[in-house]
Scaffold this motif. Sequence first.
Motif, PDB file in Angstrom:
ATOM      1  N   HIS A 144      23.746 -31.101 -74.124  1.00  0.00           N
ATOM      2  CA  HIS A 144      24.186 -32.404 -74.626  1.00  0.00           C
ATOM      3  C   HIS A 144      25.711 -32.526 -74.591  1.00  0.00           C
ATOM      4  CE1 HIS A 144      24.193 -35.997 -77.048  1.00  0.00           C
ATOM      5  NE2 HIS A 144      22.981 -35.830 -77.540  1.00  0.00           N
ATOM      6  N   THR A 188      20.141 -44.942 -73.902  1.00  0.00           N
ATOM      7  CA  THR A 188      19.962 -43.704 -73.131  1.00  0.00           C
ATOM      8  C   THR A 188      19.258 -43.990 -71.803  1.00  0.00           C
ATOM      9  OG1 THR A 188      19.743 -42.412 -75.192  1.00  0.00           O
ATOM     10  CG2 THR A 188      19.214 -41.306 -73.118  1.00  0.00           C
ATOM     11  N   ILE A 190      17.430 -42.262 -68.829  1.00  0.00           N
ATOM     12  CA  ILE A 190      16.721 -41.006 -68.608  1.00  0.00           C
ATOM     13  C   ILE A 190      16.105 -40.997 -67.219  1.00  0.00           C
ATOM     14  CG2 ILE A 190      14.860 -39.492 -69.398  1.00  0.00           C
ATOM     15  CD1 ILE A 190      15.241 -40.664 -72.196  1.00  0.00           C
ATOM     16  N   ASN A 192      13.604 -38.904 -64.744  1.00  0.00           N
ATOM     17  CA  ASN A 192      12.542 -37.898 -64.712  1.00  0.00           C
ATOM     18  C   ASN A 192      12.535 -37.206 -63.354  1.00  0.00           C
ATOM     19  OD1 ASN A 192      10.293 -36.379 -65.245  1.00  0.00           O
ATOM     20  ND2 ASN A 192       8.849 -38.074 -65.166  1.00  0.00           N
ATOM     21  N   TRP A 217      14.505 -33.217 -66.596  1.00  0.00           N
ATOM     22  CA  TRP A 217      15.021 -34.510 -67.038  1.00  0.00           C
ATOM     23  C   TRP A 217      16.548 -34.484 -67.057  1.00  0.00           C
ATOM     24  CZ3 TRP A 217      10.705 -32.333 -69.337  1.00  0.00           C
ATOM     25  CH2 TRP A 217       9.518 -33.084 -69.255  1.00  0.00           C
ATOM     26  N   ALA A 219      19.705 -37.051 -68.628  1.00  0.00           N
ATOM     27  CA  ALA A 219      19.975 -38.228 -69.459  1.00  0.00           C
ATOM     28  C   ALA A 219      21.471 -38.521 -69.510  1.00  0.00           C
ATOM     29  CB  ALA A 219      19.438 -38.013 -70.869  1.00  0.00           C
ATOM     30  N   TRP A 221      24.127 -40.872 -72.038  1.00  0.00           N
ATOM     31  CA  TRP A 221      24.136 -41.561 -73.334  1.00  0.00           C
ATOM     32  C   TRP A 221      25.562 -41.815 -73.799  1.00  0.00           C
ATOM     33  CZ3 TRP A 221      25.308 -39.280 -78.410  1.00  0.00           C
ATOM     34  CH2 TRP A 221      25.029 -40.165 -79.478  1.00  0.00           C
ATOM     35  N   GLU A 231      23.380 -35.126 -69.825  1.00  0.00           N
ATOM     36  CA  GLU A 231      22.490 -34.208 -70.520  1.00  0.00           C
ATOM     37  C   GLU A 231      21.318 -33.720 -69.655  1.00  0.00           C
ATOM     38  OE1 GLU A 231      21.333 -35.744 -74.413  1.00  0.00           O
ATOM     39  OE2 GLU A 231      22.786 -37.358 -74.159  1.00  0.00           O
ATOM     40  N   TRP A 233      17.962 -31.709 -69.406  1.00  0.00           N
ATOM     41  CA  TRP A 233      16.946 -31.285 -70.378  1.00  0.00           C
ATOM     42  C   TRP A 233      15.781 -30.598 -69.683  1.00  0.00           C
ATOM     43  CZ3 TRP A 233      16.006 -36.822 -72.746  1.00  0.00           C
ATOM     44  CH2 TRP A 233      17.123 -37.210 -73.511  1.00  0.00           C
ATOM     45  N   HIS A 236      11.955 -33.172 -73.908  1.00  0.00           N
ATOM     46  CA  HIS A 236      12.481 -34.462 -74.341  1.00  0.00           C
ATOM     47  C   HIS A 236      11.891 -34.866 -75.687  1.00  0.00           C
ATOM     48  CE1 HIS A 236       8.694 -36.557 -73.416  1.00  0.00           C
ATOM     49  NE2 HIS A 236       8.658 -35.873 -72.285  1.00  0.00           N
TER      50      HIS A 236
END
Length: 270
Positions: A144, A188, A190, A192, A217, A219, A221, A231, A233, A236
């Motif tokens: 993050h 956000t 996101i 995939n 993932w 992201a 933000w 970010e 990930w 999630h």
Amino acid sequence: MSVYTIQNELVSVKIDEHAAEIHSFYDKESGIESMWQGDAKYWAGRNPTLFPMVGKTWDGVLHIQGKEYQMGNHGFCRHSDFQCIHHSESEVVMELCDSDETLAQYPFQFRLEVKFSLHGKKLDISYTVENRSDVVMPFNFGLHPAFNCPSEDSSSFADYYLELNAKEDVDDKQMDHFQLDTEKLAKTIIINQPKSTCAKLTNGKHGVMVEYKGFPWLAFWSPNAPFVCIEPWYSHTDFEKVDVPFEKREGTIMLEVNKSWETAYSITVF
């Protein structure tokens, strides 16, 4: 808690034992500070490690092995005190192990190691999770990092854009380059199964590059704030009601007894 510095003739990086967070990534040549410094008016976080939870479950409770556990958003690493176990001019290694406090939220014995290695203007950050329990350990994991935007006094938020090294489905369009949209970023963005492995936040002159590989993932933000998070990930938050135990949640990693799991990403300033 102590703050440790690694540096060379080009940049300096400061890393705090609290949360093993990067407090500064300073470019000595341009005089630019790239890392968000934290401000409760917008977001007090900086660049937390999301473990053993990314986001939160739909009911805010972790259902593990038939029992219920309470854990804050994004897990406990962001509030934990790590221990520095190695420090040199170009490398810092931080460690977090289970404790009475973590076991009350997450009933597994573990060790998490975070290694920061500086090479020129590139900071490599690697993670190793060890299962020290006598049962299979489920966990979520994500990153993050938040970057100042604007990072230069002569720029504004509107001057910046995100540039990817492959086209992604953003707002129902295939794009590898898009301007910052405050409304969409506040909700956000996101992606995939990203095809990209690199994202740049830049105004065309200076910026940061985040490199990631193998993360399911990605992201972006920014809560109408002077920073943007990039970010990667492995898991999630619950986007809707998901009535399954923690072990069955999408993206949950199942780590066998006495085994370890590794991942990494990097940040480069330019």
